[in-house]
Motif scaffolding. Structure first.
Motif, PDB file in Angstrom:
ATOM      1  N   VAL A 192      -2.417  59.903 -11.064  1.00 39.42           N
ATOM      2  CA  VAL A 192      -1.706  60.694 -10.554  1.00 39.42           C
ATOM      3  C   VAL A 192      -1.239  59.678  -9.165  1.00 39.42           C
ATOM      4  O   VAL A 192      -0.285  59.841  -8.795  1.00 39.42           O
ATOM      5  N   THR A 193      -2.183  59.148  -8.181  1.00 38.46           N
ATOM      6  CA  THR A 193      -1.857  58.197  -7.171  1.00 38.46           C
ATOM      7  C   THR A 193      -1.574  56.992  -7.413  1.00 38.46           C
ATOM      8  O   THR A 193      -0.361  56.553  -6.691  1.00 38.46           O
ATOM      9  N   GLY A 194      -1.532  56.284  -8.276  1.00 40.17           N
ATOM     10  CA  GLY A 194      -0.771  55.079  -8.941  1.00 40.17           C
ATOM     11  C   GLY A 194      -2.200  53.743  -8.436  1.00 40.17           C
ATOM     12  O   GLY A 194      -1.063  52.671  -8.172  1.00 40.17           O
ATOM     13  N   LYS A 195      -2.838  54.164  -8.124  1.00 41.69           N
ATOM     14  CA  LYS A 195      -3.444  53.390  -7.453  1.00 41.69           C
ATOM     15  C   LYS A 195      -5.078  52.672  -8.057  1.00 41.69           C
ATOM     16  O   LYS A 195      -5.762  52.843  -8.445  1.00 41.69           O
ATOM     17  N   ILE A 196      -4.298  51.411  -9.131  1.00 39.68           N
ATOM     18  CA  ILE A 196      -4.937  50.647 -10.032  1.00 39.68           C
ATOM     19  C   ILE A 196      -4.641  49.416  -9.811  1.00 39.68           C
ATOM     20  O   ILE A 196      -3.401  49.016  -9.479  1.00 39.68           O
ATOM     21  N   ASN A 197      -5.655  48.067 -10.080  1.00 41.32           N
ATOM     22  CA  ASN A 197      -5.300  47.437  -9.846  1.00 41.32           C
ATOM     23  C   ASN A 197      -6.208  46.595 -11.767  1.00 41.32           C
ATOM     24  O   ASN A 197      -7.669  45.933 -11.521  1.00 41.32           O
ATOM     25  N   PRO A 198      -5.807  46.643 -12.682  1.00 43.76           N
ATOM     26  CA  PRO A 198      -6.773  46.312 -13.070  1.00 43.76           C
ATOM     27  C   PRO A 198      -6.112  45.159 -14.011  1.00 43.76           C
ATOM     28  O   PRO A 198      -5.724  43.798 -13.266  1.00 43.76           O
ATOM     29  N   GLY A 199      -7.186  44.357 -14.583  1.00 44.32           N
ATOM     30  CA  GLY A 199      -7.877  42.919 -14.414  1.00 44.32           C
ATOM     31  C   GLY A 199      -9.043  42.876 -15.913  1.00 44.32           C
ATOM     32  O   GLY A 199      -9.904  43.977 -16.307  1.00 44.32           O
ATOM     33  N   ILE A 200      -9.198  42.074 -16.189  1.00 40.94           N
ATOM     34  CA  ILE A 200     -10.250  41.300 -17.288  1.00 40.94           C
ATOM     35  C   ILE A 200     -11.088  40.455 -16.100  1.00 40.94           C
ATOM     36  O   ILE A 200     -11.118  39.444 -15.891  1.00 40.94           O
ATOM     37  N   VAL A 201     -12.537  40.881 -16.093  1.00 39.79           N
ATOM     38  CA  VAL A 201     -13.529  40.640 -15.611  1.00 39.79           C
ATOM     39  C   VAL A 201     -14.557  39.982 -15.880  1.00 39.79           C
ATOM     40  O   VAL A 201     -14.886  40.701 -17.672  1.00 39.79           O
ATOM     41  N   GLU A 202     -15.512  38.516 -16.361  1.00 40.48           N
ATOM     42  CA  GLU A 202     -16.252  38.056 -16.716  1.00 40.48           C
ATOM     43  C   GLU A 202     -18.132  38.271 -16.064  1.00 40.48           C
ATOM     44  O   GLU A 202     -17.771  38.397 -14.466  1.00 40.48           O
ATOM     45  N   VAL A 203     -18.446  39.342 -16.980  1.00 41.74           N
ATOM     46  CA  VAL A 203     -20.178  39.485 -16.237  1.00 41.74           C
ATOM     47  C   VAL A 203     -20.929  39.115 -16.946  1.00 41.74           C
ATOM     48  O   VAL A 203     -20.759  39.564 -17.868  1.00 41.74           O
ATOM     49  N   ASP A 204     -21.989  38.697 -16.211  1.00 41.46           N
ATOM     50  CA  ASP A 204     -23.316  37.986 -17.377  1.00 41.46           C
ATOM     51  C   ASP A 204     -24.308  39.364 -17.018  1.00 41.46           C
ATOM     52  O   ASP A 204     -24.245  39.384 -15.926  1.00 41.46           O
ATOM     53  N   THR A 205     -25.235  40.056 -18.412  1.00 44.25           N
ATOM     54  CA  THR A 205     -25.217  40.418 -18.419  1.00 44.25           C
ATOM     55  C   THR A 205     -26.996  40.779 -18.365  1.00 44.25           C
ATOM     56  O   THR A 205     -27.529  41.485 -18.446  1.00 44.25           O
ATOM     57  N   GLY A 206     -27.595  39.430 -18.742  1.00 39.65           N
ATOM     58  CA  GLY A 206     -28.627  38.539 -18.968  1.00 39.65           C
ATOM     59  C   GLY A 206     -29.490  39.379 -19.941  1.00 39.65           C
ATOM     60  O   GLY A 206     -30.640  38.718 -20.049  1.00 39.65           O
ATOM     61  N   LEU A 207     -28.258  39.957 -21.013  1.00 40.74           N
ATOM     62  CA  LEU A 207     -29.020  40.656 -22.254  1.00 40.74           C
ATOM     63  C   LEU A 207     -29.086  39.204 -23.453  1.00 40.74           C
ATOM     64  O   LEU A 207     -28.190  38.916 -23.687  1.00 40.74           O
ATOM     65  N   HIS A 208     -30.076  39.448 -23.784  1.00 37.92           N
ATOM     66  CA  HIS A 208     -30.175  38.871 -25.133  1.00 37.92           C
ATOM     67  C   HIS A 208     -30.447  39.483 -26.431  1.00 37.92           C
ATOM     68  O   HIS A 208     -29.907  38.508 -27.904  1.00 37.92           O
ATOM     69  N   GLY A 209     -30.837  40.371 -26.583  1.00 36.60           N
ATOM     70  CA  GLY A 209     -31.331  41.271 -27.923  1.00 36.60           C
ATOM     71  C   GLY A 209     -29.913  42.119 -28.627  1.00 36.60           C
ATOM     72  O   GLY A 209     -29.011  42.779 -27.034  1.00 36.60           O
ATOM     73  N   GLU A 210     -29.410  41.894 -29.908  1.00 35.60           N
ATOM     74  CA  GLU A 210     -28.655  43.027 -30.135  1.00 35.60           C
ATOM     75  C   GLU A 210     -28.437  43.720 -30.026  1.00 35.60           C
ATOM     76  O   GLU A 210     -26.686  44.627 -29.529  1.00 35.60           O
ATOM     77  N   MET A 211     -29.707  44.621 -29.945  1.00 38.44           N
ATOM     78  CA  MET A 211     -29.231  45.971 -30.218  1.00 38.44           C
ATOM     79  C   MET A 211     -29.382  45.826 -28.630  1.00 38.44           C
ATOM     80  O   MET A 211     -28.105  47.590 -28.088  1.00 38.44           O
ATOM     81  N   ALA A 212     -29.596  45.783 -27.399  1.00 40.64           N
ATOM     82  CA  ALA A 212     -29.245  45.754 -26.156  1.00 40.64           C
ATOM     83  C   ALA A 212     -27.971  45.652 -25.592  1.00 40.64           C
ATOM     84  O   ALA A 212     -27.253  46.745 -24.660  1.00 40.64           O
ATOM     85  N   LYS A 213     -27.642  44.865 -26.756  1.00 44.09           N
ATOM     86  CA  LYS A 213     -26.108  44.574 -26.327  1.00 44.09           C
ATOM     87  C   LYS A 213     -25.320  45.198 -26.788  1.00 44.09           C
ATOM     88  O   LYS A 213     -23.984  45.457 -26.350  1.00 44.09           O
ATOM     89  N   THR A 214     -25.161  45.831 -28.492  1.00 43.52           N
ATOM     90  CA  THR A 214     -24.381  46.734 -28.306  1.00 43.52           C
ATOM     91  C   THR A 214     -24.793  47.860 -27.660  1.00 43.52           C
ATOM     92  O   THR A 214     -23.368  48.414 -27.474  1.00 43.52           O
ATOM     93  N   LEU A 215     -25.224  48.260 -27.128  1.00 43.34           N
ATOM     94  CA  LEU A 215     -25.736  49.459 -26.542  1.00 43.34           C
ATOM     95  C   LEU A 215     -25.337  49.827 -25.164  1.00 43.34           C
ATOM     96  O   LEU A 215     -24.229  50.418 -24.338  1.00 43.34           O
ATOM     97  N   LEU A 216     -25.295  48.488 -24.320  1.00 41.21           N
ATOM     98  CA  LEU A 216     -24.610  48.267 -23.192  1.00 41.21           C
ATOM     99  C   LEU A 216     -22.726  47.992 -23.238  1.00 41.21           C
ATOM    100  O   LEU A 216     -22.220  48.599 -22.269  1.00 41.21           O
ATOM    101  N   ALA A 217     -22.744  47.635 -24.535  1.00 38.40           N
ATOM    102  CA  ALA A 217     -20.825  47.018 -24.625  1.00 38.40           C
ATOM    103  C   ALA A 217     -20.677  48.773 -25.306  1.00 38.40           C
ATOM    104  O   ALA A 217     -19.151  48.930 -25.161  1.00 38.40           O
ATOM    105  N   ASN A 218     -20.715  49.416 -26.021  1.00 38.60           N
ATOM    106  CA  ASN A 218     -19.946  50.781 -26.123  1.00 38.60           C
ATOM    107  C   ASN A 218     -20.643  51.910 -24.834  1.00 38.60           C
ATOM    108  O   ASN A 218     -19.775  52.243 -25.109  1.00 38.60           O
ATOM    109  N   ALA A 219     -21.511  51.822 -24.229  1.00 38.52           N
ATOM    110  CA  ALA A 219     -21.819  52.116 -22.537  1.00 38.52           C
ATOM    111  C   ALA A 219     -20.588  52.142 -21.445  1.00 38.52           C
ATOM    112  O   ALA A 219     -19.839  53.131 -21.306  1.00 38.52           O
ATOM    113  N   ILE A 220     -19.899  50.869 -21.785  1.00 41.08           N
ATOM    114  CA  ILE A 220     -18.882  50.058 -20.571  1.00 41.08           C
ATOM    115  C   ILE A 220     -17.466  51.196 -21.249  1.00 41.08           C
ATOM    116  O   ILE A 220     -16.560  51.033 -21.296  1.00 41.08           O
ATOM    117  N   THR A 221     -17.555  50.390 -22.603  1.00 45.10           N
ATOM    118  CA  THR A 221     -16.154  50.648 -23.467  1.00 45.10           C
ATOM    119  C   THR A 221     -16.256  52.230 -23.195  1.00 45.10           C
ATOM    120  O   THR A 221     -14.600  53.259 -23.152  1.00 45.10           O
TER     121      THR A 221
END
Length: 173
Positions: A97-126
């Motif tokens: 509504v206000t038009g106040k956006i500043n989109p971009g792609i950022v790099e975030v180090d999650t520190g996760l190593h397990g495939e299931m944990a990475k999948t859970l986090l990636a899906n929660a973010i998406t």
């Protein structure tokens, strides 16, 4: 190393479950024609073989059946995740509504190593409005996230996805 007897049980389980699901889908209440039983057997065999061919790099275990882990996941889903989802929907609606956006792609180090944990986090973010997991580096656990309001070019994980990372560690690792 995975126990071979468990693998056999897994494939039999997938075969039987696939076969029963097919029979349930074709059942009309008046019985199941023999040709449908044959088709179900063939399809169940194909599904079981495809699971077998795809599981060479994966290790299935009994940890996924742990009720404490499932309770933690359900708490995460209907607690912190639902609350973050509601807040993100309101935030995105206001930004639209206000038009106040500043989109971009950022790099975030999650520190996760397990495939299931990475999948859970990636899906929660998406699934959270305003963010989208674009790419995941398998070896390092670094996520590339499209964020609707980039305030810092090198943000912390907490700034992008809140407590989701900690929940992914608790539930899936």
């Amino acid at each position: 190393m995975q126990d071979k007897s468990f693998e056999g049980v897994l494939y039999v389980f997938v075969f039987v479950l696939s076969f029963l699901m097919y029979l349930l889908l074709v059942w009309s209440g008046e019985g199941i024609p023999p040709v449908e039983i044959g088709i179900g057997l063939v399809l169940a065999a194909v599904v079981a073989v495809s699971v077998r061919s795809r599981s060479n790099a994966r290790h299935f275990g009994l940890a996924g059946l742990n009720p404490v882990r499932w309770a933690g996941f359900l708490y995460f889903l209907f607690g912190p995740f639902l609350w973050a989802l509601i807040k993100a929907n309101i935030d995105v609606a206001i930004r639209i509504v206000t038009g106040k956006i500043n989109p971009g792609i950022v790099e975030v180090d999650t520190g996760l190593h397990g495939e299931m944990a990475k999948t859970l986090l990636a899906n929660a973010i998406t699934l959270t409005p305003g963010t989208l997991t674009v790419d995941v580096e398998d070896d390092s656990g670094v996520f590339y996230v499209h964020w609707i309001n980039v305030t810092d070019p090198h943000p912390s994980g907490e700034a992008v996805y809140g407590s989701f990372g900690e929940w992914a560690r608790k539930v899936a690792q």
